[in-house]
Design an enzyme around this catalytic site. Structure first.
Site, short mmCIF file in Angstrom:
data_model
loop_
_atom_site.label_atom_id
_atom_site.label_comp_id
_atom_site.label_asym_id
_atom_site.label_seq_id
_atom_site.Cartn_x
_atom_site.Cartn_y
_atom_site.Cartn_z
CE LYS A 87 -4.23 0.62 1.95
NZ LYS A 87 -5.13 0.51 3.56
C1 E4P Z 1 -8.36 0.90 3.58
O1 E4P Z 1 -7.63 0.33 2.76
C2 E4P Z 1 -8.29 2.24 4.24
O2 E4P Z 1 -7.12 2.47 4.94
C3 E4P Z 1 -9.39 2.26 5.08
O3 E4P Z 1 -10.63 1.81 4.58
C4 E4P Z 1 -9.74 3.65 5.93
O4 E4P Z 1 -10.75 3.61 6.53
P1 E4P Z 1 -11.34 4.85 7.38
O5 E4P Z 1 -11.59 6.20 6.53
O6 E4P Z 1 -12.53 4.24 8.00
O7 E4P Z 1 -10.14 5.12 8.47
#
Ligand code: E4P
Length: 240
Positions: A87
């Site tokens: 990521k």
């Molecule tokens: C996933 O890849 C993201 O990091 C995550 O869904 C972020 O979610 P949030 O906006 O609830 O922190």
């Protein structure tokens, strides 16, 4: 369409993966903190060992240049080569690292913090594996900008939903129009309405918190559960 879980809670993933319906996991430092997993790489390794999962996203440090992210990407992939999606942030360093990881090492990548179709175009150009569009944060921001209580249903909410729909539909149509193999991943999913919205728009993956995954087994009026109870009752006189 594939369903991923968005969590660093390994036990929660094991339980959900037992259904056979989950094919991946997305993680980030905030989720690791919430799950009390400072041993981030160990947690990623435990996730990779769960059977049935094809993809586990592991986030690289966000403050590095492309070369640093490239090197960290190689280390993260080594936890379980081929299953890890590194990521990377939606910025020039993240996209350059993603392109290099793909071209030189055939390592999967997931570009995080995507909020616009133009950003998705850049990620497609870098040939990333997943483009994570943050639905919940986008909705919060649009509603906040419109001066509404983020918890109350309102015109700002419908406006936010129409904006998110437009973004996702555009990303899906760009992907088709330009023949991109990147997968549009709906992230920052807060509830069942986001799941429906993402599926309406034809995303490739929806990554949801475990609570949302279990919640979508039910219908809001409880008719499925009532129906099961009634069938069970009417089954009493059956002899075979
Ligand atoms: C996933 O890849 C993201 O990091 C995550 O869904 C972020 O979610 P949030 O906006 O609830 O922190």
């Amino acid at each position: 369409m594939k369903m991923f879980l968005d969590t660093c809670n390994v036990e929660a993933v094991r339980n959900a993966a037992d259904t056979g319906l989950i094919s991946g996991v997305t993680t980030n430092p905030t989720l690791a903190k919430k799950a009390n997993r400072p041993d981030y790489r160990k947690m990623i390794s435990e996730m990779c060992d769960i059977s049935g999962l094809e993809s586990v996203s592991a986030q690289a440090r966000e403050d590095q240049n492309a070369d640093g992210m490239f090197r960290e990407g190689i280390e993260l992939d080594a936890i379980f080569p081929g299953k890890i999606a590194v990521k990377l942030p939606m910025n020039p360093h993240g996209l350059t690292a993603a392109k290099l990881l793909r071209r030189k090492k055939e390592i999967h990548t997931n570009i995080t913090l995507t909020f616009t179709p133009n950003q998705a175009l850049l990620a497609m150009e870098a040939k990333v594996t997943f483009i994570s569009y943050f639905m919940g944060r986008q909705e919060d921001k649009i509603r906040e900008k419109h001066g509404e209580d983020p918890k109350a249903p309102s015109e700002a909410e419908s406006y936010a939903i129409s904006e998110i729909r437009r973004d996702l539909e555009r990303m899906v149509s760009y992907k088709e129009r330009y023949g991109s193999e990147s997968k549009i991943l709906a992230a920052s999913v807060r509830d069942f309405t986001h799941v429906t919205l993402a599926a309406d728009c034809g995303v490739d993956v929806i990554s949801m918190p475990p609570e949302v995954f279990w919640d979508i087994f039910s219908d809001p009026l409880g008719l499925t559960e009532d129906g099961i109870k009634r069938f069970l009752k009417d089954r009493e006189p059956l002899t075979s």
